[in-house]
Design a protein around this motif. Structure first.
Motif, short mmCIF file in Angstrom:
data_model
loop_
_atom_site.label_atom_id
_atom_site.label_comp_id
_atom_site.label_asym_id
_atom_site.label_seq_id
_atom_site.Cartn_x
_atom_site.Cartn_y
_atom_site.Cartn_z
N GLN A 167 0.82 -1.27 -0.24
CA GLN A 167 -0.04 0.03 0.38
C GLN A 167 0.89 1.27 0.19
O GLN A 167 0.61 2.08 -0.94
CB GLN A 167 -0.90 0.03 1.05
N LYS B 136 3.03 1.77 -3.20
CA LYS B 136 1.84 1.66 -4.41
C LYS B 136 2.60 0.78 -5.52
O LYS B 136 2.75 0.94 -6.48
CB LYS B 136 1.92 3.07 -5.12
N ASP C 36 2.60 -2.55 -7.71
CA ASP C 36 1.52 -2.84 -8.71
C ASP C 36 1.33 -4.33 -8.78
O ASP C 36 0.03 -4.74 -9.29
CB ASP C 36 1.98 -2.26 -10.14
#
Length: 146
Positions: free
Chosen positions: A104, A107, A109
């Motif tokens: 989280q 970020k 993917d």
């Protein structure tokens, strides 16, 4: 097609984690992604409530973290030949929670991780890290049985 710029590869230094590397290599090469290798040392603070001298737990935990950092340095050296964009981290906490928080915060993917298939008492004590990550991650998770 969705771009994958950041791949999280959580490891536990089990002998078979290297069998997952080709999966990570494939995705990292396909997307020219940065690979984040993460090891989470289990936080043993909750065991302090048992009759165990607190200093011993802290010492043991610090030794485990120091050892993990040395192992991670060796992994980084080996993986730097395979991944042009590589970052490594060693953290302390509950593995599934730390993996999810890392994904989280950074970020991420995609997460690529191994599953152990623990059953019985092992699963009760350790739980299924992969299962928790798959159920709660905000990004795709490739869970591979090594």
């Amino acid at each position: 097609m969705k771009q994958v710029q950041k791949i999280l590869f959580p490891i536990d230094f089990a002998a078979n984690f290297e069998t997952l590397v080709p999966w990570v290599e494939t995705f990292a090469a396909k997307f020219d992604a940065t690979v984040y290798v993460l090891f989470v040392a289990q936080d043993l603070a909750h065991f302090a409530s048992f009759y165990v001298p607190h200093g011993n737990i802290e010492d043991f935990q610090q030794q485990a973290i120091d050892s993990a950092k040395k192992k991670m340095a060796a992994v980084a050296q080996e993986f730097s030949k395979k991944f042009s964009k590589l970052e490594t981290r060693v953290e302390l906490g509950t593995p599934a929670d730390k993996i999810l928080a890392f994904a989280q915060n950074e970020k991420i993917d995609m997460v690529i991780m191994g599953v152990h298939g623990r059953t019985g008492i092992d699963r009760m004590i350790f739980g299924s890290v992969a299962n928790k990550v798959v159920k709660n991650a905000s990004c795709p998770v490739l869970a591979v049985h090594p």
